[in-house]
Motif scaffolding. Sequence first.
Motif, PDB file in Angstrom:
ATOM      1  N   ASN A 109      77.482 107.546 -28.321  1.00  0.00           N
ATOM      2  CA  ASN A 109      76.706 106.407 -28.820  1.00  0.00           C
ATOM      3  C   ASN A 109      77.524 105.621 -29.839  1.00  0.00           C
ATOM      4  O   ASN A 109      78.104 106.191 -30.765  1.00  0.00           O
ATOM      5  CB  ASN A 109      75.404 106.896 -29.456  1.00  0.00           C
ATOM      6  N   GLU A 110      77.554 104.315 -29.677  1.00  0.00           N
ATOM      7  CA  GLU A 110      78.392 103.448 -30.506  1.00  0.00           C
ATOM      8  C   GLU A 110      77.812 103.258 -31.896  1.00  0.00           C
ATOM      9  O   GLU A 110      76.596 103.118 -32.081  1.00  0.00           O
ATOM     10  CB  GLU A 110      78.546 102.094 -29.825  1.00  0.00           C
ATOM     11  N   LEU A 111      78.694 103.226 -32.901  1.00  0.00           N
ATOM     12  CA  LEU A 111      78.323 102.869 -34.258  1.00  0.00           C
ATOM     13  C   LEU A 111      79.447 102.068 -34.883  1.00  0.00           C
ATOM     14  O   LEU A 111      80.607 102.185 -34.482  1.00  0.00           O
ATOM     15  CB  LEU A 111      78.041 104.109 -35.110  1.00  0.00           C
ATOM     16  N   CYS A 112      79.100 101.231 -35.839  1.00  0.00           N
ATOM     17  CA  CYS A 112      80.095 100.433 -36.554  1.00  0.00           C
ATOM     18  C   CYS A 112      79.984 100.716 -38.043  1.00  0.00           C
ATOM     19  O   CYS A 112      78.869 100.742 -38.595  1.00  0.00           O
ATOM     20  CB  CYS A 112      79.873  98.938 -36.318  1.00  0.00           C
ATOM     21  N   ILE A 113      81.118 100.928 -38.688  1.00  0.00           N
ATOM     22  CA  ILE A 113      81.158 101.054 -40.136  1.00  0.00           C
ATOM     23  C   ILE A 113      81.515  99.674 -40.687  1.00  0.00           C
ATOM     24  O   ILE A 113      82.631  99.179 -40.495  1.00  0.00           O
ATOM     25  CB  ILE A 113      82.194 102.099 -40.598  1.00  0.00           C
ATOM     26  N   ILE A 114      80.567  99.045 -41.336  1.00  0.00           N
ATOM     27  CA  ILE A 114      80.710  97.655 -41.744  1.00  0.00           C
ATOM     28  C   ILE A 114      81.486  97.557 -43.053  1.00  0.00           C
ATOM     29  O   ILE A 114      81.379  98.416 -43.934  1.00  0.00           O
ATOM     30  CB  ILE A 114      79.321  97.005 -41.890  1.00  0.00           C
ATOM     31  N   GLU A 115      82.245  96.508 -43.183  1.00  0.00           N
ATOM     32  CA  GLU A 115      83.085  96.290 -44.353  1.00  0.00           C
ATOM     33  C   GLU A 115      82.242  96.084 -45.606  1.00  0.00           C
ATOM     34  O   GLU A 115      81.097  95.627 -45.538  1.00  0.00           O
ATOM     35  CB  GLU A 115      83.971  95.066 -44.134  1.00  0.00           C
ATOM     36  N   PRO A 116      82.780  96.442 -46.784  1.00  0.00           N
ATOM     37  CA  PRO A 116      82.067  96.189 -48.031  1.00  0.00           C
ATOM     38  C   PRO A 116      81.911  94.692 -48.277  1.00  0.00           C
ATOM     39  O   PRO A 116      82.699  93.876 -47.799  1.00  0.00           O
ATOM     40  CB  PRO A 116      82.977  96.834 -49.083  1.00  0.00           C
ATOM     41  N   GLY A 117      80.872  94.337 -49.010  1.00  0.00           N
ATOM     42  CA  GLY A 117      80.651  92.935 -49.343  1.00  0.00           C
ATOM     43  C   GLY A 117      79.968  92.134 -48.262  1.00  0.00           C
ATOM     44  O   GLY A 117      79.856  90.912 -48.369  1.00  0.00           O
TER      45      GLY A 117
END
Length: 239
Positions: A109-117
């Motif tokens: 299952n796909e997940l994304c770790i989003i950038e800070p800010g």
Amino acid sequence: MALELDAVVFDVADAMSAATFWAGMLERSVRLEPGGASVPGDATQVGLRFVTSRTEQAGPRHLHLLLTSSSAEDQQAIVERALELGGRHLDVGQGPEEPFVVLADPQGNELCIIEPGNAYLAGTGTLGEVTCDGAPAVGRFWRDALGWPLVLDEQGQTAVQSPLGGTKISWDSWEEDPPRPAHRRNRQRFDLICTEPEIEVERLLALGATRREDQDGHLELADPGGHEFGLRRSSGTTR
């Protein structure tokens, strides 16, 4: 009790593997359930449910999860934790300049770790968003179904969020599912609870839902985009 989004459900080959991964990523506990396991949420963070299924590869995927980070170091630490828990890097066509990191959990299952800010996900909590395929009409259906306000409605994208804040649920029309055989059921779907399902069914049908066959004793409907969701009676304790 009004209609409540109890969890996002995933059909997987190994429910405990997925639940253990996500409990580690979200710093939550695992709850064993008949046929699988869940990682319960709370008033502002959506829960996740994993159902062991031999046919999990048969249906299409139409959503993925976004996790937030507070700094570049935190983002890297989250990625490293995911890899330690059994996740892997995933290539979905993103370029090296993208500020987010795309991974897959142990069950793909796909997940994304989003950038800070990232201003859009500011204040949402660790599980920032459940990102789904679907036209704006689907997002507006869920606005009315859940009673959550629209927090985004532009350029083919819609999103809703609980009045209490927390995890956003979004739909993007450019990622809409390709046509699929009618018998192929989504392996990712919403699980809803309420005190009076009979009344809610009629309301949801009037909003544009369609009725599907019951699954494992639970009533199942589909939203205007054809994505199945379950509806069951609340036991009185939802978390």
